[in-house]
Design an enzyme around this catalytic site. Structure first.
Site, short mmCIF file in Angstrom:
data_model
loop_
_atom_site.label_atom_id
_atom_site.label_comp_id
_atom_site.label_asym_id
_atom_site.label_seq_id
_atom_site.Cartn_x
_atom_site.Cartn_y
_atom_site.Cartn_z
N HIS A 304 0.85 -1.20 0.00
CA HIS A 304 0.00 0.00 0.00
C HIS A 304 0.88 1.24 0.00
CE1 HIS A 304 -3.48 -2.39 2.01
NE2 HIS A 304 -3.74 -2.19 0.74
N TYR A 478 3.63 0.18 4.81
CA TYR A 478 4.27 -0.96 5.50
C TYR A 478 3.43 -2.23 5.45
CZ TYR A 478 5.59 3.58 7.36
OH TYR A 478 5.89 4.91 7.46
N HIS A 479 2.87 -2.54 4.27
CA HIS A 479 2.01 -3.72 4.13
C HIS A 479 2.45 -4.62 2.98
CE1 HIS A 479 -1.41 -1.04 5.95
NE2 HIS A 479 -0.57 -1.47 6.87
N PRO A 480 3.73 -5.02 2.89
CA PRO A 480 4.14 -5.89 1.78
C PRO A 480 3.54 -7.29 1.91
CG PRO A 480 5.93 -5.68 3.36
CD PRO A 480 4.85 -4.72 3.80
#
Length: 542
Positions: A304, A478-480
């Site tokens: 994101h 911070y949503h890999p």
């Protein structure tokens, strides 16, 4: 067998299950698999124990943003869609993983996310299938109901600080036509309201705190910190052992049943590639023997993007004012120490909204995180003026990237390419999201607090200007995910029981298995994935 604490290097390490990575998923697995006492479990974590004081204070995520003792501190390669900028990628390197350094928001995503997973052939992963595991994990402050659980390990709480700006944001969003939503994780996600957090009585409830601490005394659970997994050891196509480095010594632990890789969207594919499971051409390039040519390992990386609007506040009520004033800063610390309340309980979003940029969309495509402070970059000094921020986050990006090892050295950071803003859909959603956010910030409820828009600034109004702003300032939320994607096509890495295709005795359990990115923050879904995986692993063992 070795109990909690370090084993001697000479010890013959053999366990039923080995869990690689003590993050959001790994702590759940270690707790659930050791719960009955029938199975021995080894949990390996590359980082230290979670003793850093700022881990346990909610606002401490800002202090840990660039704290290398508990953070991998990765960087992307130069991003073409962001004017060639490299984007900082903080990831937890400590017991609890990223749940020990993240922004603490409890957001599950949309019901439709999981139904889409099921429709892609992943049997058992529809919303009705995963809801029981969300509820099983949860200790909801508001009590149990159709959508929530009580009595689970993970505390989910309402925010413990009254903030007029956060309340005004919700009212302003409603004034623009966005419905009020008291529960983003209930019947529907759409609307404006307040985020809940993974906290317990004002302290962070990481997966290490929630799942691992109650399990630490078990004789069948061994927890090894400062233990970097270097490679998996195979006998033919069966995973048999994990080789890891700890305090300068290389050690090997064998698994009688299964090895469970839970390193997250970056470290899990990295370990598989280092071990000979990945794109054959890449592995040969680095002199790694190919165990299985698996081109999907490290493929389909998604994340994101967030683009922030910073507003100057007319009143000295922001966190900027508190942190930059010595007496107010001390008072905030004293209030937290005495009551576990106040500004130090602020998470990475206090209030927010989920909405559609196009009425033809079936579900929201934008998430707003509102926070009563401002800074040029997250983790850096707060502005000296009174300010607050709200960021646009596109929920379902089309852009896809990759994760590749740079060498055969396990300590070398991987090559990360996310390709933000690579498609017209992604660019359009961010531009439209910024326009709608500006309408909210200009609504009557926020007018008493607004002086002006610091950036992007009122002069930037055209699509071209706003896209340029996205390229110049956009960053990660911070949503890999999705680098070891679940599915049955040629690039899928694991099946619906999270077993690695073509390999025996090996599963991946973390954000990397998501078929695609959920519409919201990823920590709660990862914990759900690990809860469900624990049940599947125990079912298969019997």
């Amino acid at each position: 067998m070795v109990g909690n604490g370090a084993a001697s290097p000479e010890a013959d390490l053999e366990f039923d299950y080995i869990v690689v990575g003590a993050g959001s998923a790994g702590c759940v697995l270690a707790s659930r698999l050791s719960e009955s006492g029938r199975h021995s479990v080894l949990l390996l974590e590359a980082g230290p124990k979670d003793r850093h004081i700022w881990i346990h204070i909610p606002l401490g995520y800002g202090k840990l943003f660039k704290e290398k003792t508990v953070n991998w501190m990765y960087q992307t390669e130069p991003e073409p869609g962001l004017d060639g900028r490299s984007v900082f990628q903080p990831r937890g390197k400590v017991l609890g993983g990223s749940s020990s350094i993240n922004g603490l928001l409890y957001v599950r995503g949309q019901h439709e996310d999981y139904d889409r997973w099921r429709q892609r052939g992943n049997v058992g992963w529809g919303y009705e299938d995963v809801l029981p595991y969300f509820k099983k994990a949860e200790n909801q402050q508001r009590g149990a109901n159709e959508y929530h659980g009580a009595g689970g390990p993970l505390s989910v709480s309402d925010w413990r600080h009254d903030d007029p700006l956060s309340e005004a944001f919700v009212k302003a969003a409603v004034e623009t036509g966005i419905p009020y939503n008291p529960d983003f994780n209930g019947a529907t996600q759409e609307g404006a309201g307040f985020f809940q957090t993974t906290t317990r009585r004002g302290r962070r409830a990481s997966s290490a705190f929630s799942y691992l601490r109650p399990a630490k005394g078990r004789g069948n659970l061994c927890i090894e910190t400062d233990a970097l997994a270097q490679r998996l050891v195979f006998e033919g196509r069966r995973a048999r052992a994990v080789e890891f480095r700890q305090r300068g010594a290389v050690r090997t632990a064998r698994a009688r049943r299964e090895i469970l890789v839970s390193g997250g969207a970056y470290n899990s594919p990295q370990l598989l590639q280092l071990s000979g499971v990945g794109p054959a051409e890449l592995l040969k390039q680095h002199g790694i023997d190919v165990v299985l040519d698996a081109p999907g390992v490290g493929n389909d990386l998604q994340d994101h993007l967030q683009v922030r609007i910073v507003t100057r506040c007319s009143q000295r009520i922001t966190l900027n004012d508190i942190i930059n004033h010595p007496l107010r800063r001390v008072a905030a610390g004293a209030r937290y120490a005495a009551f576990r309340k106040g500004p130090l309980t602020i998470a990475a979003g206090t209030s927010g909204a989920f909405f559609k940029t196009d009425p033809r969309l079936a579900t929201p495509d934008i998430q707003i995180h509102f926070i009563p402070f401002s800074t040029d970059k997250m983790g850096e000094q707060l502005h000296t003026f009174s300010g607050f921020s709200a960021s646009v986050c596109q929920l379902r990006p089309e852009s896809r990237g990759s994760l590749r090892i740079r060498s055969a050295d396990p300590a070398a950071p991987p090559e990360i390419r996310i390709n933000y803003l690579a498609t017209e859909t992604d660019r359009r959603a961010n531009i439209d999201g910024l326009r709608i956010l500006r309408k909210i910030l200009a609504a009557p409820a926020l007018k008493p607090y607004v002086v002006d828009e610091v950036y992007p600034g009122a002069k930037l109004v055209s699509d071209e200007d706003l896209l340029a702003f996205c390229r110049q300032t956009g960053s990660t939320v911070y949503h890999p995910t999705s680098t070891c994607r679940m599915g049955h096509d040629a690039l899928a890495v694991v099946d619906e029981r999270l077993r690695v295709h073509g390999i025996e005795g090996l599963r991946v359990v973390d954000a990397s298995i998501m078929p695609d990115l959920v519409s919201g923050n990823t920590n709660a879904p990862v914990i759900m994935i690990a809860e469900k995986a624990s049940d599947m692993i125990l079912q298969d063992a019997s």
